[in-house]
Every structure is written in structure tokens, then in C-alpha cells.
Design a protein around this motif. Structure first.
Motif, PDB file in Angstrom:
ATOM      1  N   LEU A 116     -68.347  17.007 -25.533  1.00 41.77           N
ATOM      2  CA  LEU A 116     -67.664  16.208 -24.744  1.00 41.77           C
ATOM      3  C   LEU A 116     -68.208  14.463 -25.369  1.00 41.77           C
ATOM      4  CD1 LEU A 116     -67.875  17.602 -21.045  1.00 41.77           C
ATOM      5  CD2 LEU A 116     -66.827  18.827 -22.951  1.00 41.77           C
ATOM      6  N   ALA A 117     -66.927  13.868 -25.251  1.00 35.29           N
ATOM      7  CA  ALA A 117     -66.897  12.812 -25.393  1.00 35.29           C
ATOM      8  C   ALA A 117     -65.862  11.676 -24.329  1.00 35.29           C
ATOM      9  CB  ALA A 117     -67.053  11.601 -26.820  1.00 35.29           C
ATOM     10  N   MET A 118     -65.665  11.027 -24.371  1.00 38.32           N
ATOM     11  CA  MET A 118     -65.075   9.902 -23.567  1.00 38.32           C
ATOM     12  C   MET A 118     -63.245   9.969 -24.509  1.00 38.32           C
ATOM     13  SD  MET A 118     -65.921   8.614 -20.982  1.00 38.32           S
ATOM     14  CE  MET A 118     -64.810   7.453 -20.323  1.00 38.32           C
ATOM     15  N   PRO A 119     -62.230   9.973 -23.590  1.00 35.90           N
ATOM     16  CA  PRO A 119     -60.635   9.904 -24.647  1.00 35.90           C
ATOM     17  C   PRO A 119     -61.025   8.815 -25.875  1.00 35.90           C
ATOM     18  CG  PRO A 119     -60.608   9.656 -22.422  1.00 35.90           C
ATOM     19  CD  PRO A 119     -62.029   9.367 -22.292  1.00 35.90           C
ATOM     20  N   GLY A 120     -60.387   9.025 -26.732  1.00 31.05           N
ATOM     21  CA  GLY A 120     -60.538   8.415 -28.140  1.00 31.05           C
ATOM     22  C   GLY A 120     -61.462   8.238 -29.345  1.00 31.05           C
ATOM     23  N   LEU A 164     -69.952   8.833 -32.947  1.00 32.92           N
ATOM     24  CA  LEU A 164     -71.677   9.381 -32.200  1.00 32.92           C
ATOM     25  C   LEU A 164     -72.569   8.889 -32.685  1.00 32.92           C
ATOM     26  CD1 LEU A 164     -70.028  12.670 -31.061  1.00 32.92           C
ATOM     27  CD2 LEU A 164     -69.952  10.635 -29.918  1.00 32.92           C
ATOM     28  N   LYS A 165     -73.731   8.118 -31.578  1.00 31.67           N
ATOM     29  CA  LYS A 165     -75.060   7.582 -31.996  1.00 31.67           C
ATOM     30  C   LYS A 165     -75.871   9.095 -31.241  1.00 31.67           C
ATOM     31  CE  LYS A 165     -73.880   3.371 -33.679  1.00 31.67           C
ATOM     32  NZ  LYS A 165     -73.089   2.820 -33.220  1.00 31.67           N
ATOM     33  N   ARG A 166     -75.195   9.363 -30.302  1.00 32.70           N
ATOM     34  CA  ARG A 166     -76.307   9.450 -29.560  1.00 32.70           C
ATOM     35  C   ARG A 166     -75.917  11.088 -28.415  1.00 32.70           C
ATOM     36  NH1 ARG A 166     -79.240   7.873 -24.316  1.00 32.70           N
ATOM     37  NH2 ARG A 166     -76.887   7.109 -24.023  1.00 32.70           N
ATOM     38  N   VAL A 167     -75.961  13.139 -28.663  1.00 34.24           N
ATOM     39  CA  VAL A 167     -75.874  13.828 -27.702  1.00 34.24           C
ATOM     40  C   VAL A 167     -77.255  14.328 -26.892  1.00 34.24           C
ATOM     41  CG1 VAL A 167     -75.398  15.274 -28.373  1.00 34.24           C
ATOM     42  CG2 VAL A 167     -74.440  14.615 -30.279  1.00 34.24           C
ATOM     43  N   THR A 225     -71.237   8.156 -27.013  1.00 33.08           N
ATOM     44  CA  THR A 225     -72.792   9.142 -26.764  1.00 33.08           C
ATOM     45  C   THR A 225     -72.060  11.071 -25.976  1.00 33.08           C
ATOM     46  OG1 THR A 225     -73.983   7.682 -26.272  1.00 33.08           O
ATOM     47  CG2 THR A 225     -74.468   9.673 -25.139  1.00 33.08           C
ATOM     48  N   ALA A 226     -72.477  11.859 -26.198  1.00 28.09           N
ATOM     49  CA  ALA A 226     -71.916  12.848 -26.541  1.00 28.09           C
ATOM     50  C   ALA A 226     -72.277  13.852 -25.588  1.00 28.09           C
ATOM     51  CB  ALA A 226     -70.943  13.285 -27.591  1.00 28.09           C
ATOM     52  N   ALA A 227     -71.251  14.485 -24.415  1.00 26.04           N
ATOM     53  CA  ALA A 227     -72.313  15.493 -23.824  1.00 26.04           C
ATOM     54  C   ALA A 227     -72.663  16.836 -24.308  1.00 26.04           C
ATOM     55  CB  ALA A 227     -72.201  15.290 -21.996  1.00 26.04           C
ATOM     56  N   ILE A 228     -73.550  18.106 -23.825  1.00 22.15           N
ATOM     57  CA  ILE A 228     -72.867  19.291 -24.590  1.00 22.15           C
ATOM     58  C   ILE A 228     -72.951  19.734 -22.937  1.00 22.15           C
ATOM     59  CG2 ILE A 228     -73.676  21.290 -25.026  1.00 22.15           C
ATOM     60  CD1 ILE A 228     -75.610  20.547 -27.370  1.00 22.15           C
ATOM     61  N   ALA A 229     -71.904  19.860 -22.752  1.00 18.50           N
ATOM     62  CA  ALA A 229     -71.304  21.242 -21.433  1.00 18.50           C
ATOM     63  C   ALA A 229     -70.303  21.667 -20.764  1.00 18.50           C
ATOM     64  CB  ALA A 229     -70.897  19.156 -20.231  1.00 18.50           C
ATOM     65  N   SER A 230     -69.777  21.938 -20.086  1.00 20.38           N
ATOM     66  CA  SER A 230     -68.752  23.279 -20.370  1.00 20.38           C
ATOM     67  C   SER A 230     -67.057  21.997 -20.257  1.00 20.38           C
ATOM     68  CB  SER A 230     -68.706  23.851 -18.484  1.00 20.38           C
ATOM     69  OG  SER A 230     -68.475  23.339 -17.589  1.00 20.38           O
ATOM     70  N   SER A 231     -66.197  23.550 -20.250  1.00 22.69           N
ATOM     71  CA  SER A 231     -64.961  22.668 -20.402  1.00 22.69           C
ATOM     72  C   SER A 231     -64.847  22.072 -19.225  1.00 22.69           C
ATOM     73  CB  SER A 231     -64.274  23.923 -20.831  1.00 22.69           C
ATOM     74  OG  SER A 231     -64.012  25.075 -20.508  1.00 22.69           O
ATOM     75  N   ARG A 232     -64.648  23.126 -18.352  1.00 20.14           N
ATOM     76  CA  ARG A 232     -64.228  22.406 -17.075  1.00 20.14           C
ATOM     77  C   ARG A 232     -65.413  21.240 -16.643  1.00 20.14           C
ATOM     78  NH1 ARG A 232     -62.653  24.759 -12.195  1.00 20.14           N
ATOM     79  NH2 ARG A 232     -63.713  23.728 -10.251  1.00 20.14           N
ATOM     80  N   ALA A 233     -65.959  20.730 -17.018  1.00 14.41           N
ATOM     81  CA  ALA A 233     -66.951  19.641 -16.488  1.00 14.41           C
ATOM     82  C   ALA A 233     -66.230  18.483 -17.694  1.00 14.41           C
ATOM     83  CB  ALA A 233     -68.484  18.725 -17.630  1.00 14.41           C
ATOM     84  N   ALA A 234     -65.303  18.656 -18.421  1.00 12.56           N
ATOM     85  CA  ALA A 234     -64.728  17.698 -18.760  1.00 12.56           C
ATOM     86  C   ALA A 234     -63.355  17.652 -18.327  1.00 12.56           C
ATOM     87  CB  ALA A 234     -63.954  18.414 -20.763  1.00 12.56           C
ATOM     88  N   GLU A 235     -62.871  18.884 -17.195  1.00 11.70           N
ATOM     89  CA  GLU A 235     -61.431  18.152 -16.608  1.00 11.70           C
ATOM     90  C   GLU A 235     -61.780  17.725 -15.745  1.00 11.70           C
ATOM     91  OE1 GLU A 235     -59.746  21.593 -14.061  1.00 11.70           O
ATOM     92  OE2 GLU A 235     -59.992  22.728 -16.119  1.00 11.70           O
TER      93      GLU A 235
END
Lengths: 301, 301
Positions: free
Chosen positions: B91-95, B101-104, B148-158
Motif C-alpha cells: 500500500l502507498a499514498m494515492p499517486g 518508494l525508498k522504504r517498506v 514509503t509503502a506498507a504491507i497490510a490488508s486490502s481493507r487497510a488500504a480502504e
């Protein structure tokens, strides 16, 4: 080892609990740090190390199925076991007192395991998660950070020149990790001292067959010290098995059993012969001397 | 629930896998986030929530003994089970595109579970561990961090208004967590649909008694779907047990068994009657409808 020091691969950085377990298993060894568990397997397979030490179960977390998977995917043999109590310490730079701390960093599991004790010590400060316990100590020492403590082993304090502000800070006293030692060649099982044998097996049939399989041990008076079922749920199992040409196999269940007998004992050989009749996959992970230190000795099931 | 929405306590922040499991178990529930697992138990015990949803085992990590311990220390009953596939997303911010990305960041276990896939996606960037998956997404969104991106669920994206750059990024496809639903009152077991019963037992005697104990099920054709031994190693077990006056008990082994029968079935009642002859401690954690979704159905052992 031809006069040279034995090299033992482990996952983590110096000061990790795995390194301490390696030192308990091989007192004068040269520890070889590896970033990942798989790299520790490869280090032994490619002769860069002589042994690997792998955590296989923890008294709070349970069996580490991921590491059982690595045992099935690789060709290494279990040649010993060692049990190691997890004894968390609170580490800070020399001269720093508890009241100066603004932050505690460690692996999230270590932070969780010490939560109540930190509060009891009056340390209601920020807690931050990092990749591993010894890595937290290394980070503080490398950057000479004076407002932050790490939760790590006493050995990490020694290595990174830090002070131990409090010892044994885990909330739960019974926190023990069992490690296995791995080598390219199996050891020759003996019958002149207590041996344990670890096996994994699976069956494709679905008629309540576990009871039949356990009879192979019970009727020969072979004690079990571990039994665990693991549903596979249609997941392919990547097994190193020449008869299988490297193809993945599917099983409904895997079973992990540890029993108290050496494979040099005819009872163990006969039990496995019988077990094979009811299983479609059976592998001996290793037959090895039992860790007889008082901490660890559990009676037969 | 008297016309009001059922409130379900879970450990984590909105977007956590536990919250998704709660929504699968109780589709129109009001999820109640709790910082710790124990707080989720307390929320139900103190009537702040009606149910709790607790992860009990994972196909990679194995049984979570710590949560079995909580079940023994508290008085809640298992009233259902739900299995939930862990489906990690990047997951990342829109756009924001992958190349910026420099970090996960994520929970260390999620980072480990996606390691090879991240490399395959060309993401050879810094990886940083934080407390939990959904918390990583929340942190990025709250601070509008664009590198920065996160590894999480699709629900977290929502929930946090983030974009899904990649879905299903776990290296191992068979990553499933089994949750149990807990309530203050047990449900009345029935026999008109498939039920499962979860028990914990221990014995102080040490003569190979597991085989005898399993006979109680095998001779009544009751299928087991889980069996696990857990050495206690002289650790006191804090059991909620009135006959025990709150004192800690010591056992050598605990056994966890799940079997395919309702406690309304006389076979199950007779099996437990027999089991009690060989055990010094026996507790039914719950008798509840089986999760019959195709993902989860394992055949009998």
C-alpha cells in the motif's frame, strides 16, 4: 574438524539468542551470522559452515512450522538438540540510569514478553519495534544513543559494551526455545546413551489412521515426547526426495513426532517399518543424543 | 442482541487481519479494537463487547500457545471458528508509483513473509519493522509519507485511503490463520449440523498414556482434526478452576485436541467420561459449528 574450529551458522547478528544456543551446543565454535534462516542452511550445504543451529519450537509461540518446512526442503540432518531459556535484559549505554530513558526498542515479541515488567519498573516510555533483539542493542551502541534502552540478551550487552539495567525482565518465566543442530551428514545412532529421533510423515488416506500409526510406538513401549498434526490444506509440499523428481506433493496432514529411541534400536526400526505401511511419506529428520540438562527433560507422553 | 449491533473485540487497529476475521464471523458487527489480546478478553468479560475474535493458529507459525494460555486463564467459551487467508498487499499514498518508494514498513513477520516477492518486484529498498500491519498503513496515511509503502490488508488500504500497488505479495500461498470466536456463555451444542469440540487436558502420570487417551476417541469413531502436545517444563499453569481456589497447578504436558463431534452427541460425552479417568485436568474450551468453507475443510486424522 581437522584441527580447526567448528563453524556454526545461525540466523541473526552477534548477541542473538541463536548465537547463544550455538555456543551452548558447540562451546568453542566460530559462530557465523546469517541474515535469513535459509542462508544458514545454504552456508552448511555449500561448506561455508560445518553446522547450523535452528530454533524449532518455543514454549510460548509453539512449533515454528516455517523452519520445519526448511528442514523438508533441504537435505541437512538433525545431529543434536539444545534448549535455551530466553532471559531478556534491559540494556543501556554505560552511565545511563533508568530515569533518563525516553524509549525502549526491541523485536515486537520481546517487547510484548516484557510489557508488564517494564510498567512495574516505572518505565512508561515509548516502545518501538525493530527487526531483532541483538540488532536493537547494536543500533544503540553504534550511534551512542543515551535516551534509549534495548531488550536483548546479556551476551548482547557484553558484545556491544552496554550496561545491564535489569535482568530477567520477561513477564513469563517459562520462556524456553528448543534449537536443533544441523549437519550435512547424519551421525551414526548409538544405544549407549539416550537418543531421540525426530520424524515427519503424511498420509493421503483420510480414515482415522492416527491411532493405528501411534500403535506402532505404543506396542513397542517407545515413548513419544512430541506429537503435532498440521493440516496442509491442499498446499503443495516441496520435499527433497529423489523418487519424486523434485515435483511438489500434496498431503492433507503432516505429523511431527519425536520419540525416545535411537534408530540403532531394532524397536525403532520395526516401528518405522510398520508406520511406513500406513503413510505415503515418511522422513527421519535425525536421530541424535537427547539434551539431558534439567531444564528440558520432559517425561514420556 | 436486543436489536442492537453485536460488538466484537479484536486485537489491533482498524484494518488488522483480526478485524477482517471478525467481519467474516459476524458480517454486520461493530468491531472493537483492543491494544492487547488480554484486553479483548476483558472487554467481553466486562460486557463492553459481546464477542472476541482470537487467532489461535497459523499455517506457517503454528499454534499460538500464548493465546491458549489466555483461554485457560479466562472464563470465556469458544462459540465458533473462522479461517482467514492472509493476503498481504503493498500500500502507498494515492499517486505514488513503485519507483518512488525508498522504504517498506510492516510487522517483521509480514516483511519476512513477502521478502522474495518484494525483491522480484524490484523493490530493493530499506525495510523497517513496526508493531503491526494495519498500524504501518495508518502511520503512512496520518503523516502523508510519499516515499514509503506498507504491507497490510486490502481493507487497510480502504480504511486509510491508500492505493494497492500489488496484491497477494506473500511468498507462500498457503498462509491461513484460524480464529476462534469467544463469548461469556457457551452455545447449546446441536446434532443437526457438523460441530467441532476443542479440549485441553493434562495428566500428572508419566507412563505413555497418550495412546490410552486417544483410544477413547478411536473406539467411538470420533475423528480428530488437531492434536498437539505441549511440554510444560515445571511451569505453573494458572487455570480458572473453582475447585483449585485460584492456586497454580503444575503439569508435565498439556494436550490440545479438536474432534469432530458435538457435546450433544452421547459418543462425545462417553469419550470425555473415559478420558477423565486418565487425566488430572480436563477442560472443554467449546463445542461449536465447524467452519465448512472450502478453504478450511481438513479430513479426519
Amino acid at each position: 574438524m581437522h584441527g580447526s574450529t567448528i563453524r556454526v551458522a545461525y540466523q541473526g547478528v552477534p548477541g542473538a539468542y541463536s548465537e547463544a544456543a550455538a555456543a551452548k551446543a558447540y562451546p568453542n565454535c566460530e559462530p557465523v551470522p546469517c541474515e535469513q534462516f535459509e542462508a544458514a542452511f545454504q552456508a552448511v550445504e555449500l561448506w561455508l559452515a560445518d553446522r547450523a543451529v535452528l530454533p524449532i519450537e518455543n514454549s510460548l509461540g509453539g512449533s515454528i512450522h516455517r523452519n520445519y518446512d526448511l528442514l523438508l526442503r533441504h537435505r541437512l540432518h538433525i545431529v543434536g538438540e539444545v534448549q535455551f531459556p530466553v532471559n531478556h535484559c534491559l540494556l543501556a549505554m554505560p552511565g545511563v540510569s533508568m530515569s533518563e530513558l525516553k524509549r525502549v526498542i526491541s523485536h515486537p515479541q520481546a517487547l510484548a514478553q516484557c510489557e508488564h515488567t517494564l510498567t512495574r519498573l516505572g518505565l512508561n516510555v515509548a516502545r518501538e519495534a525493530v527487526d531483532d533483539t541483538a540488532g536493537a542493542a547494536q543500533f544503540i551502541a553504534d550511534n551512542n544513543i543515551r535516551d534509549t534502552a534495548a531488550i536483548a540478551s546479556s551476551r548482547a550487552a557484553e558484545i556491544y559494551g552496554m550496561n545491564i539495567l535489569a535482568e530477567g525482565i520477561q513477564d513469563d518465566i517459562g520462556n524456553v526455545t528448543r534449537f536443533v543442530m544441523l549437519a550435512r551428514e547424519p551421525i551414526i545412532p548409538r544405544v549407549d546413551r539416550p537418543f531421540k529421533t525426530s520424524i515427519v510423515f503424511a498420509n493421503e488416506e483420510t480414515t482415522g489412521s492416527l491411532f493405528k500409526m501411534l500403535a506402532a510406538f505404543a506396542f513397542r513401549d517407545i515413548n513419544l515426547t512430541k506429537i503435532e498434526s498440521r493440516p496442509q490444506r491442499k498446499k503443495p509440499l516441496r520435499i527433497v526426495d529423489d523418487s519424486n523428481n523434485g515435483k511438489a506433493k500434496y498431503f492433507e496432514y503432516l505429523f511431527y513426532i519425536d520419540f525416545e529411541a535411537s534408530m540403532a534400536d531394532p524397536r525403532a526400526q520395526n516401528a518405522l517399518g510398520e508406520l511406513q505401511e500406513f503413510t505415503s511419506f515418511l522422513r527421519v529428520l535425525g536421530s541424535y543424543p537427547m539434551d539431558m540438562t534439567p531444564l528440558v527433560r520432559s517425561p514420556p507422553l
